[in-house]
Design a protein around this motif. Structure first.
Motif, PDB file in Angstrom:
ATOM      1  N   ALA A 113       0.724  -1.176  -0.060  1.00  0.00           N
ATOM      2  CA  ALA A 113       0.103   0.118   0.050  1.00  0.00           C
ATOM      3  C   ALA A 113       0.899   1.373   0.008  1.00  0.00           C
ATOM      4  CB  ALA A 113      -0.911   0.136   1.409  1.00  0.00           C
ATOM      5  N   GLY A 114       0.697   2.223  -0.998  1.00  0.00           N
ATOM      6  CA  GLY A 114       1.589   3.283  -1.237  1.00  0.00           C
ATOM      7  C   GLY A 114       0.522   4.328  -0.805  1.00  0.00           C
ATOM      8  N   VAL A 115       0.680   5.700  -1.628  1.00  0.00           N
ATOM      9  CA  VAL A 115      -0.153   6.631  -2.000  1.00  0.00           C
ATOM     10  C   VAL A 115      -1.734   6.269  -2.562  1.00  0.00           C
ATOM     11  CG1 VAL A 115      -0.345   8.922  -2.943  1.00  0.00           C
ATOM     12  CG2 VAL A 115       1.850   8.205  -1.911  1.00  0.00           C
ATOM     13  N   ASN A 116      -2.336   6.738  -1.920  1.00  0.00           N
ATOM     14  CA  ASN A 116      -3.838   6.449  -2.430  1.00  0.00           C
ATOM     15  C   ASN A 116      -4.369   7.679  -2.982  1.00  0.00           C
ATOM     16  OD1 ASN A 116      -6.572   6.467  -2.289  1.00  0.00           O
ATOM     17  ND2 ASN A 116      -6.752   4.720  -1.137  1.00  0.00           N
ATOM     18  N   ASP A 117      -4.501   7.789  -4.117  1.00  0.00           N
ATOM     19  CA  ASP A 117      -4.825   9.088  -4.841  1.00  0.00           C
ATOM     20  C   ASP A 117      -6.374   9.392  -4.587  1.00  0.00           C
ATOM     21  OD1 ASP A 117      -2.415   9.270  -5.908  1.00  0.00           O
ATOM     22  OD2 ASP A 117      -2.974   8.308  -7.734  1.00  0.00           O
ATOM     23  N   GLN A 118      -7.130   8.670  -4.244  1.00  0.00           N
ATOM     24  CA  GLN A 118      -8.534   9.128  -3.652  1.00  0.00           C
ATOM     25  C   GLN A 118      -8.556   9.690  -2.360  1.00  0.00           C
ATOM     26  OE1 GLN A 118     -11.487   8.794  -5.731  1.00  0.00           O
ATOM     27  NE2 GLN A 118      -9.714   8.568  -7.272  1.00  0.00           N
ATOM     28  N   GLU A 119      -7.575   9.118  -1.371  1.00  0.00           N
ATOM     29  CA  GLU A 119      -7.518   9.509  -0.091  1.00  0.00           C
ATOM     30  C   GLU A 119      -6.438  10.653   0.178  1.00  0.00           C
ATOM     31  OE1 GLU A 119      -9.668   8.702   2.249  1.00  0.00           O
ATOM     32  OE2 GLU A 119     -10.892   7.280   1.087  1.00  0.00           O
ATOM     33  N   ASN A 120      -5.720  10.978  -0.827  1.00  0.00           N
ATOM     34  CA  ASN A 120      -4.819  11.893  -0.601  1.00  0.00           C
ATOM     35  C   ASN A 120      -3.616  11.597   0.541  1.00  0.00           C
ATOM     36  OD1 ASN A 120      -6.075  13.162  -2.747  1.00  0.00           O
ATOM     37  ND2 ASN A 120      -6.262  15.157  -1.815  1.00  0.00           N
ATOM     38  N   TRP A 121      -3.538  10.369   0.833  1.00  0.00           N
ATOM     39  CA  TRP A 121      -2.391  10.021   1.772  1.00  0.00           C
ATOM     40  C   TRP A 121      -1.797   8.802   1.458  1.00  0.00           C
ATOM     41  CZ3 TRP A 121      -6.424   9.645   6.465  1.00  0.00           C
ATOM     42  CH2 TRP A 121      -7.108   8.377   6.472  1.00  0.00           C
ATOM     43  N   LYS A 125       1.817   3.973   5.207  1.00  0.00           N
ATOM     44  CA  LYS A 125       2.092   4.976   6.488  1.00  0.00           C
ATOM     45  C   LYS A 125       0.948   4.877   7.519  1.00  0.00           C
ATOM     46  CE  LYS A 125       5.618   7.582   4.371  1.00  0.00           C
ATOM     47  NZ  LYS A 125       6.881   7.338   4.918  1.00  0.00           N
ATOM     48  N   GLU A 126      -0.138   5.262   7.131  1.00  0.00           N
ATOM     49  CA  GLU A 126      -1.427   5.327   7.732  1.00  0.00           C
ATOM     50  C   GLU A 126      -1.680   3.990   8.621  1.00  0.00           C
ATOM     51  OE1 GLU A 126      -1.627   8.663   8.606  1.00  0.00           O
ATOM     52  OE2 GLU A 126      -3.901   8.087   8.782  1.00  0.00           O
ATOM     53  N   ASN A 127      -1.691   2.925   7.914  1.00  0.00           N
ATOM     54  CA  ASN A 127      -1.919   1.439   8.189  1.00  0.00           C
ATOM     55  C   ASN A 127      -0.759   1.084   9.261  1.00  0.00           C
ATOM     56  OD1 ASN A 127      -3.881   1.155   6.607  1.00  0.00           O
ATOM     57  ND2 ASN A 127      -2.625  -0.090   5.205  1.00  0.00           N
ATOM     58  N   ILE A 128       0.524   1.494   9.178  1.00  0.00           N
ATOM     59  CA  ILE A 128       1.448   1.365  10.139  1.00  0.00           C
ATOM     60  C   ILE A 128       1.310   2.151  11.395  1.00  0.00           C
ATOM     61  CG2 ILE A 128       4.209   1.496  10.696  1.00  0.00           C
ATOM     62  CD1 ILE A 128       4.415   0.844   7.812  1.00  0.00           C
ATOM     63  N   ARG A 129       0.732   3.233  11.240  1.00  0.00           N
ATOM     64  CA  ARG A 129       0.502   4.284  12.641  1.00  0.00           C
ATOM     65  C   ARG A 129      -0.671   3.589  13.472  1.00  0.00           C
ATOM     66  NH1 ARG A 129       0.933   8.526   8.409  1.00  0.00           N
ATOM     67  NH2 ARG A 129       2.836   9.370   8.545  1.00  0.00           N
ATOM     68  N   ALA A 130      -1.585   3.190  12.690  1.00  0.00           N
ATOM     69  CA  ALA A 130      -2.904   2.744  13.386  1.00  0.00           C
ATOM     70  C   ALA A 130      -2.615   1.364  14.045  1.00  0.00           C
ATOM     71  CB  ALA A 130      -3.805   2.682  12.126  1.00  0.00           C
ATOM     72  N   ALA A 131      -1.988   0.481  13.278  1.00  0.00           N
ATOM     73  CA  ALA A 131      -1.489  -0.748  13.775  1.00  0.00           C
ATOM     74  C   ALA A 131      -0.683  -0.875  15.258  1.00  0.00           C
ATOM     75  CB  ALA A 131      -0.937  -1.750  12.731  1.00  0.00           C
ATOM     76  N   ALA A 427       3.465  17.621   1.806  1.00  0.00           N
ATOM     77  CA  ALA A 427       3.760  17.333   3.279  1.00  0.00           C
ATOM     78  C   ALA A 427       2.746  16.491   4.042  1.00  0.00           C
ATOM     79  CB  ALA A 427       3.919  18.517   4.139  1.00  0.00           C
ATOM     80  N   SER A 428       1.515  16.919   3.610  1.00  0.00           N
ATOM     81  CA  SER A 428       0.230  16.254   4.276  1.00  0.00           C
ATOM     82  C   SER A 428      -0.168  14.826   3.829  1.00  0.00           C
ATOM     83  CB  SER A 428      -0.864  17.153   4.117  1.00  0.00           C
ATOM     84  OG  SER A 428      -1.591  16.875   2.811  1.00  0.00           O
ATOM     85  N   VAL A 429       0.381  14.524   2.727  1.00  0.00           N
ATOM     86  CA  VAL A 429       0.186  13.244   1.906  1.00  0.00           C
ATOM     87  C   VAL A 429       1.135  12.278   2.840  1.00  0.00           C
ATOM     88  CG1 VAL A 429       0.646  11.656   0.009  1.00  0.00           C
ATOM     89  CG2 VAL A 429      -0.443  13.893  -0.419  1.00  0.00           C
ATOM     90  N   LEU A 430       2.129  12.814   3.199  1.00  0.00           N
ATOM     91  CA  LEU A 430       3.202  11.925   3.862  1.00  0.00           C
ATOM     92  C   LEU A 430       2.775  11.808   5.332  1.00  0.00           C
ATOM     93  CD1 LEU A 430       7.029  12.949   3.182  1.00  0.00           C
ATOM     94  CD2 LEU A 430       5.720  10.947   2.477  1.00  0.00           C
ATOM     95  N   THR A 431       2.331  12.666   5.801  1.00  0.00           N
ATOM     96  CA  THR A 431       1.790  12.577   7.391  1.00  0.00           C
ATOM     97  C   THR A 431       0.512  12.006   7.658  1.00  0.00           C
ATOM     98  OG1 THR A 431       1.007  14.936   7.471  1.00  0.00           O
ATOM     99  CG2 THR A 431       3.392  15.029   8.044  1.00  0.00           C
ATOM    100  N   GLY A 432      -0.317  12.175   6.529  1.00  0.00           N
ATOM    101  CA  GLY A 432      -1.647  11.668   6.837  1.00  0.00           C
ATOM    102  C   GLY A 432      -2.560  12.573   7.522  1.00  0.00           C
TER     103      GLY A 432
END
Ligand code: BES
Ligand code: ZN
Ligand code: ZN
Length: 529
Positions: A113-121, A125-131, A427-432
């Motif tokens: 999973a990388g950048v999701n163009d619909q979600e703009n993040w 990375k988001e999956n790792i943070r959450a898990a 910046a925000s795509v990376l940080t989520g």
């Protein structure tokens, strides 16, 4: 000593397989046989979902290595526990290895999973943070004081998940959550891990300041807290400007709000000089610092008014971003400006219809005393121009209308500069911690300049329509710089359960995006002289 797996695996089969304990996701009671807090560490290991539902899940490299260490028992136990772990779900195993009395396996979702163009993040990375966040909280519930965390292929995201996920405002309770110290599992990626810790601690500082009650974080206490955080850096200078200084600066709009309260205002000015030259044109951050917004004479309804202790979220996020930039030693100059005061009703407070004069000479009719943030920012934005900035970025919990428009999905960005927008967005795509561009049309300017007694009204003439946009149009009247962005952070001020790696409470958003933005600007030579 064995806890049955919650999934429907016959206990007999499990018992025969391995003399170990396993419990699934639910944060149940402490496992019998393993005393709470009895030394040893917790361990978080990631596992990806299989591409097809029926296929075997895949460990991260740290998970694989640990499984080899325990002779394949982890994989075996997992398969006995039921179908492969889904994203964000966890399973705990006790007693697999003497150094790690409890091992939490966390579901990371799809492997690539990388950048999701619909979600703009960046979804990975988001999956790792959450898990990682959910895994660390389970270790905390078991009262294990230390946890090693699998970097999951992105140690910065893993560290952010751990440090953000464990944070809670405990300050004023006698009974506190046990302290858990997260550490990187293994030695690779330690720099990225440390970076993630620093980013997350920056956001946690903003959360702390926002969550704290308004009788604890008054303007002066806020300023002293930030000064203390910046004290150790030799390239930082902090000025705590008192009311007399604000008056000599002819900040009549800011002062008109402040005078309604018994608590004196402060103008906090922090200079971080990390650039190659101390005279390199700075990035100027400006943050709304209303330490409590009662609405003033246009009093807010009492229900939920306590949340207005976080109306200094703009000041908290920009000042925390500067503390973080200093900790990261970012190679650029940043100046932080935070007008701090309370908005209270009193005999000295602004009255609807009063006219005040801002630093640039423009007069403002205060038609609603609850639209106070723009009055503070008007003067601070004028002052920001003294530094010949390469860019001005302000953050403010400015309008309820911003929350209506986007909710907590993203910060609204109003900007006159596509260059600035691109940096903020990337910046925000990376940080989520996402941003969404909003309009600065002349259409809205007309609605604040059509005013009976003064140059500007502090509310749009069509009252609530496009409230976030008329507020931004008002601020634009105090800006001549060609690279300016206004971030309306009212919608992202607090978290219920939308961001899975933040507990309920004030969110400190978008501190990490501001830091990442500053880091990107430090790599872009555009406009530094
Ligand atoms: N601080 C509030 C905005 C706010 C509301 C922030 C909810 C976070 C959550 C701001 O000072 C305010 O009260 N704005 C008014 C403006 C209106 C009077 C034009 C609002 O949004 O209602
Ligand atoms: Zn207000
Ligand atoms: Zn406010």
């Amino acid at each position: 000593m064995l806890l049955p797996c919650v999934r429907r695996v016959p206990a007999r089969r499990l018992r025969r397989a391995l003399p170990l304990a396993c419990s699934c996701s639910a944060q149940g009671p402490s496992p019998r046989g393993y005393s709470r807090g009895a030394g040893g560490k917790g361990l978080i290991l990631g596992i990806y979902s299989s591409e097809k539902d029926e296929g075997a899940a895949q460990f991260t490299s740290a998970g694989d290595a640990f499984d080899r260490l325990v002779s394949g028992k982890l994989r075996e136990l997992l398969s006995l526990c039921g179908p492969p772990l889904k994203k964000g779900k966890t399973r705990i195993f006790h007693g697999l290895h003497q150094d790690f009395p409890s091992v939490v396996v966390v579901g990371l979702g799809k492997k690539n999973a990388g950048v999701n163009d619909q979600e703009n993040w960046n979804e990975g990375k988001e999956n790792i943070r959450a898990a990682v966040a959910v895994g660390c909280r389970q270790i905390q519930d078991l009262e294990i004081p230390c946890v090693e965390v699998d970097p999951c292929g992105d140690a910065q995201a893993a560290a952010e998940g751990a440090v953000l996920g464990l944070h809670e405002y405990n300050e004023l309770k006698q009974k506190k959550k046990p302290v858990v110290t997260p550490q990187l599992h293994g030695s690779a990626e330690s720099e990225a891990w440390q970076k993630g810790v620093t980013y997350a601690e920056g956001q946690n500082l903003a959360r702390y300041l926002m969550e704290a009650p308004a009788n604890y974080i008054t303007p002066i206490k806020f300023a002293e807290h930030i000064e203390q955080k910046l004290r150790s850096f030799s390239n930082v200078k902090v000025h705590i400007r008192p009311e007399s200084w604000i008056a000599t600066q002819e900040m009549g709009a800011f002062l008109s709000v402040a005078k309604g309260s018994a608590e004196p205002p402060i103008f906090l000015e922090s200079h971080y000089l990390g650039g190659a030259n101390t005279n390199d044109s700075p990035l100027v951050f400006v943050g709304k610092g209303v330490t409590f917004d009662s609405g003033g004479i246009s009093l807010k309804p009492s229900s939920g008014m306590d949340a207005m202790r976080a109306d200094m979220g703009g000041a908290a996020t920009v000042c925390s971003a500067i503390v973080t930039a200093a900790a990261l030693n970012l190679p650029l100059n940043i100046i932080g400006l935070a007008p701090l005061c309370e908005n209270m009703p009193s005999g000295k407070a602004n009255k609807p219809g009063d006219v005040v004069r801002a630093k640039n000479g423009k007069t403002i009719q205060v038609d609603n005393t609850d639209a106070e943030g723009r009055l503070l920012l008007a003067d601070a934005l004028c002052y920001a121009h003294n530094f010949k900035p390469r860019a001005i970025v302000n953050a403010a919990t400015l309008t309820g209308a911003m929350d209506v428009a986007l909710g907590s999905a993203a910060t609204g960005v109003f900007t006159n500069s596509s260059w600035l927008w691109t940096h903020l967005y990337e910046a925000s795509v990376l940080t989520g911690d996402r941003v969404w561009r909003m309009p600065l049309f002349e259409h809205y300017t007309k609605q604040v300049t059509d005013c009976p007694l003064a140059d500007l009204s502090n509310i749009g003439k069509y009252s609530r329509a496009g409230g976030a946009c008329t507020a931004a149009a008002f601020l634009k009247e105090f800006v001549t710089a060609s690279h300016w962005a206004h971030l309306d952070i009212a919608g992202v001020m607090s978290n219920k359960d939308e961001v899975p790696y933040l507990r309920k409470g004030m969110a400190g958003r978008p501190t990490r995006t501001l830091v990442e933005f500053a880091a990107r600007l430090s790599q872009d030579s555009h406009n530094t002289k």
